[in-house]
Design a protein around this motif. Structure first.
Motif, mmCIF file in Angstrom:
data_model
loop_
_atom_site.group_PDB
_atom_site.id
_atom_site.type_symbol
_atom_site.label_atom_id
_atom_site.label_comp_id
_atom_site.label_asym_id
_atom_site.label_seq_id
_atom_site.Cartn_x
_atom_site.Cartn_y
_atom_site.Cartn_z
ATOM 1 N N UNK A 1 21.930 -11.908 35.382
ATOM 2 C CA UNK A 1 22.838 -11.390 34.379
ATOM 3 C C UNK A 1 22.778 -12.233 33.122
ATOM 4 N N UNK A 2 22.814 -13.543 33.272
ATOM 5 C CA UNK A 2 22.717 -14.412 32.105
ATOM 6 C C UNK A 2 22.294 -15.797 32.564
ATOM 7 N N UNK A 3 21.696 -16.508 31.678
ATOM 8 C CA UNK A 3 21.355 -17.898 31.990
ATOM 9 C C UNK A 3 21.216 -18.678 30.701
ATOM 10 N N UNK A 4 21.786 -19.848 30.676
ATOM 11 C CA UNK A 4 21.597 -20.728 29.533
ATOM 12 C C UNK A 4 20.230 -21.373 29.626
ATOM 13 N N UNK A 5 19.652 -21.705 28.515
ATOM 14 C CA UNK A 5 18.354 -22.363 28.509
ATOM 15 C C UNK A 5 18.392 -23.480 27.492
ATOM 16 N N UNK B 1 31.611 -19.806 34.247
ATOM 17 C CA UNK B 1 32.852 -19.059 34.396
ATOM 18 C C UNK B 1 32.708 -18.134 35.600
ATOM 19 N N UNK B 2 33.197 -18.599 36.738
ATOM 20 C CA UNK B 2 33.024 -17.877 37.992
ATOM 21 C C UNK B 2 33.765 -16.547 37.972
ATOM 22 N N UNK C 1 31.578 -9.339 36.296
ATOM 23 C CA UNK C 1 30.315 -8.679 35.967
ATOM 24 C C UNK C 1 29.685 -8.083 37.219
ATOM 25 N N UNK C 2 29.731 -8.824 38.321
ATOM 26 C CA UNK C 2 29.191 -8.314 39.578
ATOM 27 C C UNK C 2 29.897 -7.044 40.016
ATOM 28 N N UNK C 3 31.208 -7.010 39.822
ATOM 29 C CA UNK C 3 31.994 -5.822 40.182
ATOM 30 C C UNK C 3 31.636 -4.647 39.272
ATOM 31 N N UNK C 4 31.301 -4.924 38.011
ATOM 32 C CA UNK C 4 30.857 -3.842 37.127
ATOM 33 C C UNK C 4 29.555 -3.232 37.640
ATOM 34 N N UNK C 5 28.658 -4.074 38.166
ATOM 35 C CA UNK C 5 27.414 -3.568 38.748
ATOM 36 C C UNK C 5 27.678 -2.817 40.052
ATOM 37 N N UNK D 1 23.656 -13.866 38.095
ATOM 38 C CA UNK D 1 24.598 -14.871 37.617
ATOM 39 C C UNK D 1 23.908 -15.871 36.733
ATOM 40 N N UNK D 2 24.343 -17.119 36.790
ATOM 41 C CA UNK D 2 23.736 -18.183 36.008
ATOM 42 C C UNK D 2 24.766 -18.952 35.222
ATOM 43 N N UNK D 3 24.309 -19.571 34.158
ATOM 44 C CA UNK D 3 25.162 -20.305 33.220
ATOM 45 C C UNK D 3 25.188 -19.536 31.912
ATOM 46 N N UNK D 4 26.241 -19.688 31.186
ATOM 47 C CA UNK D 4 26.300 -19.092 29.854
ATOM 48 C C UNK D 4 26.863 -20.136 28.901
ATOM 49 N N UNK D 5 26.304 -20.199 27.717
ATOM 50 C CA UNK D 5 26.838 -21.091 26.698
ATOM 51 C C UNK D 5 27.990 -20.386 26.007
ATOM 52 N N UNK D 6 29.145 -20.974 26.099
ATOM 53 C CA UNK D 6 30.358 -20.408 25.510
ATOM 54 C C UNK D 6 30.453 -20.895 24.063
ATOM 55 N N UNK D 7 30.274 -19.993 23.070
ATOM 56 C CA UNK D 7 30.254 -20.450 21.676
ATOM 57 C C UNK D 7 31.578 -21.078 21.230
ATOM 58 N N UNK D 8 32.688 -20.614 21.765
ATOM 59 C CA UNK D 8 33.987 -21.196 21.385
ATOM 60 C C UNK D 8 34.071 -22.631 21.910
#
Length: 171
Positions: free
Chosen positions: A1-5, A27-28, A34-38, A143-150
């Motif tokens: 779904x997403x991953x930080x790099x 953010x678990x 997101x998993x539930x949306x899928x 899943x993965x990590x996401x960079x939170x801009x805030x």
């Protein structure tokens, strides 16, 4: 779904001695949403944890989550063997998603690596499983990590204020 790099360039770090990394947040709850949306028929999340201290904290925090219409259950390698957990995953119904915590503890020679564990979960589960980590991406996980801009922005401002207060970026 997403991953930080984040690529760590040694030449860039040599040129800019005070370079810092990107702050990444897992953010678990959003991963689960997101998993539930899928898989909108999800009624149960089985959270698989290891026996490490960080997994115990993860398990404690996730047990406090309340997601409408979804029951969250946890299982860990303190109470069950990998074989028992694997059998649980194999027998899950189609309305259950598996979430694997950031895996730290490979014990009793069950697995030589986290990706090997991930491949087996992917094989046993009836659908992709969720993770709040990046080690199992490519091995059947979503899943993965996401960079939170805030959060990244707040941390950047904090570093700038600290630097300006000290009138130096040395430390």
């Amino acid at each position: 779904m997403f991953a930080g790099y984040e690529k760590d360039s040694s030449s860039l770090r040599q040129k800019y001695k005070n370079l810092t990394g990107v702050r990444q947040i897992s953010d678990v709850e959003k991963t689960i949403q997101q998993g539930i949306k899928f898989y909108p028929k999800t009624r149960r999340i089985l959270v698989v944890c290891d026996s490490s201290k960080s997994s115990q904290v993860f398990e404690e925090n996730i047990s406090k989550l309340k997601i409408n219409g979804v029951k969250i259950e946890t299982v860990n390698t303190t109470d069950k063997t990998i074989f028992e957990i694997s059998n649980m995953i194999r027998t899950l119904d189609g309305n259950t998603l598996v979430l694997v915590c950031p895996w730290r503890g490979i014990r009793e020679n069950d697995y030589q690596s986290t990706p090997a564990f991930g491949m087996d979960i992917g094989r046993l589960s009836k659908k992709p499983y969720l993770i709040a980590d990046i080690s199992m991406l490519g091995f059947g996980a979503l899943g993965g990590w996401v960079t939170d801009p805030v959060e990244h922005g707040k941390h950047t401002v904090w570093l700038l204020e600290k630097t300006l207060d000290k009138k130096s970026a040395t430390d």
